[in-house]
Design a protein around this motif. Structure first.
Motif, short mmCIF file in Angstrom:
data_model
loop_
_atom_site.label_atom_id
_atom_site.label_comp_id
_atom_site.label_asym_id
_atom_site.label_seq_id
_atom_site.Cartn_x
_atom_site.Cartn_y
_atom_site.Cartn_z
N LYS A 20 0.85 -1.19 0.00
CA LYS A 20 0.00 0.00 0.00
C LYS A 20 0.88 1.24 0.00
CE LYS A 20 -3.88 -2.15 2.22
NZ LYS A 20 -4.85 -2.16 3.29
N LYS A 21 0.56 2.17 -0.90
CA LYS A 21 1.28 3.44 -1.00
C LYS A 21 0.27 4.57 -1.02
CE LYS A 21 5.38 1.62 -1.47
NZ LYS A 21 6.45 1.83 -0.53
N ILE A 22 0.68 5.73 -0.54
CA ILE A 22 -0.17 6.91 -0.54
C ILE A 22 0.19 7.76 -1.76
CG2 ILE A 22 -0.83 9.02 0.68
CD1 ILE A 22 -1.71 6.51 2.14
N VAL A 23 -0.82 8.06 -2.56
CA VAL A 23 -0.66 8.96 -3.70
C VAL A 23 -1.33 10.27 -3.30
CG1 VAL A 23 -1.26 9.35 -6.12
CG2 VAL A 23 -0.72 7.05 -5.33
N SER A 24 -0.68 11.40 -3.59
CA SER A 24 -1.28 12.67 -3.20
C SER A 24 -1.11 13.72 -4.28
CB SER A 24 -0.65 13.17 -1.89
OG SER A 24 0.71 13.43 -2.08
N PHE A 25 -2.02 14.66 -4.26
CA PHE A 25 -1.92 15.87 -5.06
C PHE A 25 -2.34 16.99 -4.14
CE2 PHE A 25 -3.10 19.28 -7.84
CZ PHE A 25 -2.11 19.25 -8.79
N GLY A 26 -1.38 17.84 -3.78
CA GLY A 26 -1.67 18.86 -2.77
C GLY A 26 -2.10 18.15 -1.50
N PRO A 27 -3.21 18.57 -0.92
CA PRO A 27 -3.67 17.95 0.33
C PRO A 27 -4.53 16.70 0.11
CG PRO A 27 -5.07 19.77 -0.23
CD PRO A 27 -3.97 19.76 -1.25
N LEU A 28 -4.90 16.42 -1.13
CA LEU A 28 -5.77 15.28 -1.42
C LEU A 28 -4.92 14.01 -1.48
CD1 LEU A 28 -7.94 16.87 -4.26
CD2 LEU A 28 -8.33 16.90 -1.78
N LYS A 29 -5.39 12.94 -0.84
CA LYS A 29 -4.62 11.70 -0.76
C LYS A 29 -5.51 10.49 -1.02
CE LYS A 29 -1.52 13.55 2.83
NZ LYS A 29 -1.01 14.50 1.94
N ARG A 30 -4.85 9.44 -1.52
CA ARG A 30 -5.54 8.17 -1.73
C ARG A 30 -4.54 7.04 -1.54
NH1 ARG A 30 -8.62 8.02 -6.97
NH2 ARG A 30 -9.94 9.39 -5.78
N GLU A 31 -4.98 5.98 -0.89
CA GLU A 31 -4.14 4.80 -0.70
C GLU A 31 -4.40 3.84 -1.85
OE1 GLU A 31 -3.12 2.84 3.30
OE2 GLU A 31 -4.73 1.61 2.46
N VAL A 32 -3.32 3.34 -2.46
CA VAL A 32 -3.45 2.38 -3.57
C VAL A 32 -2.51 1.21 -3.35
CG1 VAL A 32 -4.18 4.10 -5.28
CG2 VAL A 32 -1.76 3.61 -4.99
N GLU A 33 -2.85 0.10 -3.95
CA GLU A 33 -2.00 -1.10 -3.94
C GLU A 33 -1.05 -1.00 -5.13
OE1 GLU A 33 -2.09 -3.90 -1.90
OE2 GLU A 33 -3.64 -3.06 -0.60
N VAL A 34 0.26 -1.07 -4.86
CA VAL A 34 1.26 -0.95 -5.93
C VAL A 34 2.10 -2.22 -5.98
CG1 VAL A 34 3.19 0.40 -6.82
CG2 VAL A 34 1.34 1.56 -5.60
N PRO A 35 1.95 -2.98 -7.07
CA PRO A 35 2.80 -4.17 -7.23
C PRO A 35 4.22 -3.73 -7.62
CG PRO A 35 1.33 -3.93 -9.10
CD PRO A 35 0.99 -2.84 -8.15
N GLY A 36 5.18 -4.56 -7.31
CA GLY A 36 6.56 -4.26 -7.68
C GLY A 36 7.53 -5.22 -7.02
N ALA A 50 3.47 -0.79 -15.98
CA ALA A 50 2.20 -1.43 -15.65
C ALA A 50 1.99 -1.47 -14.13
CB ALA A 50 2.15 -2.84 -16.22
N ASP A 51 3.09 -1.68 -13.37
CA ASP A 51 2.98 -1.70 -11.91
C ASP A 51 2.44 -0.37 -11.38
OD1 ASP A 51 4.12 -4.25 -11.82
OD2 ASP A 51 6.12 -3.52 -11.26
N LEU A 52 2.81 0.72 -12.03
CA LEU A 52 2.44 2.05 -11.54
C LEU A 52 1.12 2.55 -12.11
CD1 LEU A 52 5.97 3.67 -11.66
CD2 LEU A 52 4.77 2.75 -9.67
N GLY A 53 0.45 1.73 -12.90
CA GLY A 53 -0.80 2.15 -13.54
C GLY A 53 -1.86 2.64 -12.57
N GLN A 54 -2.11 1.88 -11.50
CA GLN A 54 -3.13 2.27 -10.53
C GLN A 54 -2.74 3.56 -9.80
OE1 GLN A 54 -4.07 -0.75 -7.60
NE2 GLN A 54 -5.80 0.41 -6.80
N ALA A 55 -1.47 3.70 -9.46
CA ALA A 55 -1.00 4.92 -8.80
C ALA A 55 -1.14 6.12 -9.73
CB ALA A 55 0.45 4.75 -8.34
N ASN A 56 -0.81 5.95 -11.00
CA ASN A 56 -0.94 7.03 -11.97
C ASN A 56 -2.39 7.45 -12.14
OD1 ASN A 56 1.82 7.15 -12.42
ND2 ASN A 56 1.74 5.85 -14.24
N GLU A 57 -3.29 6.49 -12.20
CA GLU A 57 -4.71 6.79 -12.32
C GLU A 57 -5.21 7.54 -11.09
OE1 GLU A 57 -6.84 6.64 -14.93
OE2 GLU A 57 -4.98 6.14 -15.98
N ALA A 58 -4.78 7.12 -9.92
CA ALA A 58 -5.18 7.80 -8.68
C ALA A 58 -4.68 9.24 -8.69
CB ALA A 58 -4.64 7.06 -7.46
N PHE A 59 -3.45 9.46 -9.14
CA PHE A 59 -2.89 10.81 -9.22
C PHE A 59 -3.72 11.67 -10.17
CE2 PHE A 59 -0.15 14.02 -11.13
CZ PHE A 59 0.33 14.66 -10.00
#
Length: 167
Positions: A20-36, A50-59
């Motif tokens: 689990k990693k936290i993706v943020s933009f400014g103060p907005l945050k979302r936890e996502v599962e990042v394979p790697g 491909a591993d970063l796809g979900q994190a990129n979408e969340a961003f």
């Protein structure tokens, strides 16, 4: 058997897993599962695109949501877009651009917005500082320059050009 590999720079043993990693933009945050490929500690990991796809979408989603976040704060403070731009920074048209998502505030303006979100009464302090001239209002197009200011500016300019450095 667990998939393993060696990190090319650190030499650490990596195993294929999801964290689990936290993706943020400014103060907005979302936890996502990042394979790697992860080491046993929190040091460098390796990821494919491909591993970063979900994190990129969340961003991207957080970035798209940020303009509405700015608008909510401005409305909570009961400010027009123009007044918000003059008080918080960026100029008269800044909040039109922030709320349209065509421009994002500076880190300093983002920080000030978050302070005002948590402590909206602090807007009175900011208004007072602006009205007393403690903080410069960025929209100088409507601020007339006095003859003394113009003379002083011209004198500094001519001293600079003669000596090569400002006096």
């Amino acid at each position: 058997m667990t998939d393993t590999r060696i990190h090319p720079e650190t030499g650490k043993r990596l195993t294929r897993q999801t964290r689990k990693k936290i993706v943020s933009f400014g103060p907005l945050k979302r936890e996502v599962e990042v394979p790697g490929w992860y080491p046993d500690d929190d040091s460098d990991s390796l990821h494919s695109g491909a591993d970063l796809g979900q994190a990129n979408e969340a961003f991207k989603e957080l970035r798209a949501a940020y303009p509405d976040h700015v608008k909510q704060i401005r409305k909570k403070l009961k400010l027009t877009q123009e007044k918000a731009g003059l008080l918080i920074g960026g100029g008269k048209r800044a909040f039109q651009k922030y709320e349209a998502g065509t421009l994002y505030p500076s880190d300093a303006a983002m920080g000030l917005l978050e302070i005002l979100r948590v402590q909206p009464e602090a807007i009175r302090v900011l208004e007072s500082m602006r009205s007393q001239g403690t903080l410069r209002i960025e929209d100088t197009a409507q601020t007339p320059i006095t003859a003394t200011q113009r003379t002083n500016a011209n004198a500094r300019s001519s001293r600079t050009s003669r000596r090569g450095v400002a006096a």
